[in-house]
Write an enzyme that holds these catalytic residues in place. Structure first.
Site, PDB file in Angstrom:
ATOM      1  N   GLU A 174       0.805  -1.231   0.000  1.00 16.35           N
ATOM      2  CA  GLU A 174       0.000   0.000   0.000  1.00 16.35           C
ATOM      3  C   GLU A 174       0.838   1.282   0.000  1.00 16.35           C
ATOM      4  OE1 GLU A 174      -2.784  -0.526   3.242  1.00 16.35           O
ATOM      5  OE2 GLU A 174      -3.796  -2.184   2.233  1.00 16.35           O
ATOM      6  N   ASN A 215       2.365  -4.815  -3.313  1.00 16.95           N
ATOM      7  CA  ASN A 215       0.955  -5.187  -3.145  1.00 16.95           C
ATOM      8  C   ASN A 215       0.131  -3.928  -2.876  1.00 16.95           C
ATOM      9  OD1 ASN A 215      -0.879  -7.512  -2.703  1.00 16.95           O
ATOM     10  ND2 ASN A 215      -0.956  -6.849  -0.545  1.00 16.95           N
ATOM     11  N   HIS A 251     -10.048  -6.110  -2.718  1.00 17.88           N
ATOM     12  CA  HIS A 251     -11.124  -5.852  -1.743  1.00 17.88           C
ATOM     13  C   HIS A 251     -12.216  -5.076  -2.464  1.00 17.88           C
ATOM     14  CE1 HIS A 251      -8.885  -7.330   1.672  1.00 17.88           C
ATOM     15  NE2 HIS A 251      -7.849  -6.583   1.337  1.00 17.88           N
ATOM     16  N   GLU A 280      -5.875 -10.682  -1.872  1.00 18.08           N
ATOM     17  CA  GLU A 280      -6.730 -10.486  -0.685  1.00 18.08           C
ATOM     18  C   GLU A 280      -8.202 -10.374  -1.079  1.00 18.08           C
ATOM     19  OE1 GLU A 280      -5.338  -7.259   1.830  1.00 18.08           O
ATOM     20  OE2 GLU A 280      -3.235  -7.715   1.426  1.00 18.08           O
ATOM     21  N   ASP A 282     -11.949 -10.205  -1.343  1.00 21.22           N
ATOM     22  CA  ASP A 282     -13.233 -10.337  -0.650  1.00 21.22           C
ATOM     23  C   ASP A 282     -14.180  -9.291  -1.241  1.00 21.22           C
ATOM     24  OD1 ASP A 282     -12.410  -7.997   0.726  1.00 21.22           O
ATOM     25  OD2 ASP A 282     -12.221  -9.001   2.667  1.00 21.22           O
TER      26      ASP A 282
END
Ligand code: XIL
Length: 366
Positions: A174, A215, A251, A280, A282
């Site tokens: 990030e 990432n 996400h 990741e 979701d």
């Protein structure tokens, strides 16, 4: 299956599935359509991990260590359904060095052992981030030289501890803002943008075989942030900095449209000779849940997974937890939840079935 074959098979399948998971019934053969909404029994019997391996893709999950210790069905699913794992929290800096110079590897070692017992690969997460830093570091008021030394020691110490046991490291997490500027973290403030190249070099020195990733979130589609990241990794590659992959967190939220240009975006990284991964995934839902939202959720998972399947060097697809029983979402996004592929009783949701069907097609079974 060879990656090129996979891309060809998926390419054909994706053409049929282009519109969405749920309109496919009208355009595909009845057999494919049935698979997509309700998996055939032989497909249902196959785990995502097993189907993924036939498509040359690891299917992973983030693992919550307290659930792993206390919940037997959780443990069984984590062991049986997936071919790679990521520690949800226990490799973060605040967890591994809570007091300066005092290291605690116990929980992270436990996950690495679990993965080994179950034939799974491990994604290391994460070495350099602005969040979940120990208080001694946040409050330390260190000089630039001190901070650089602290970061160097941290990366060298952690990567050396796990040397030979980590498949992919999220070295830098990030680092960008959504507008494509660099995040004004403690690292940027004190060390300048060169901290990123340094971090990759130090990690590579400590474990030359680990694949090193950068990432981030909100980089699924082509946008200011993913373009800035692309420019950075292109530059790093030119300078022979050992960056090997780009992790796309994934996400998502059913309130926003799914990133249908994800394959276009991922190809840009592929063209630089980089690996890619969904790290990741979701898809959160504004509560309460209903069938329309569950279908939109399945479509979003499907868009992410197909992006990966269409990208030659996309190596893995990791979900950020696999059951609605344990998820970071309700604690962080007010009024939202149910973001995972299994419900709270570990029953498959439409999202699980969509992933299963995509993988079965990519494995040449469709
Ligand atoms: C989250 C965990 O899921 C939570 O349990 C924790 O409280 C906060 O961090 N991006 C990342 C992950 O890279 O490390 C974050 O994980 C979710 C967002």
């Amino acid at each position: 299956m060879h990656k090129a074959n996979r891309a060809a098979v998926v390419g054909t399948a994706a053409a049929a599935l282009l519109v969405s998971t749920f309109t496919v019934a009208a355009s595909a053969t009845p057999e494919n359509a049935a698979q997509h909404t309700k998996p055939k029994s032989d497909v249902a019997a196959k785990t995502l991990g097993a189907l993924g391996k036939r498509a040359d893709l690891r299917i992973g999950t983030a693992v919550d260590m307290s659930a792993l210790a206390s919940d037997a069905p959780y443990r069984a699913k984590a062991a049986g359904e997936f071919s790679s794992v990521t520690p949800e929290n226990v490799m973060k800096w605040e967890a591994v060095e809570p007091r300066r110079g005092t290291y605690d590897w116990a929980a992270a070692d436990k996950l690495v052992d679990f993965a080994e017992e179950n034939g799974q690969l491990v994604r290391g997460h994460t070495l350099v981030w602005h969040s979940q830093l120990p208080a001694w570091l946040n409050n330390g008021d260190f000089t630039a030289d001190e901070l650089r030394d602290i970061l160097h020691r941290h990366i060298t110490g952690q990567v050396t501890h796990f040397k030979g046991k980590i498949w992919q490291w999220d070295v830098v997490n990030e680092a960008f803002n959504d507008d494509g500027t660099m995040r004004n973290s403690i690292w940027l403030q004190k060390l300048g943008p060169g901290y990123i190249a340094d971090a990759f070099r130090w990690a590579h020195q400590a474990d030359p075989k680990a694949k090193l990733f950068i990432n981030d979130y909100n980089i699924e589609g082509v946008n200011a942030k993913s373009t800035a990241l692309h420019n950075l990794v292109a530059q790093l590659r030119k300078e022979h900095v050992p960056v090997h992959g780009v992790g796309i967190q994934g996400h998502l939220d059913v309130q926003y449209s799914a990133p249908h240009d994800i394959a276009t975006n991922m190809k840009r990284f592929d063209d630089l000779g980089l690996e890619t991964a969904i790290t990741e995934a979701d898809v959160r839902i504004p509560m309460p849940v209903d069938n329309t939202k569950l279908e939109a959720q399945a479509e979003a998972y499907d868009v992410l997974l197909r992006g990966c399947l269409l990208t030659e060097h996309c190596t893995d697809f990791t979900v950020w937890g696999f059951t609605d029983k344990y998820s970071w979402v309700p604690g962080v996004f007010k009024g939202e939840g149910a973001a995972n592929i299994l419900d709270e009783n570990f029953e498959a949701k439409a999202a699980y079935n969509a992933m299963s069907a995509d993988l079965a097609l990519a494995a040449g079974r469709g």
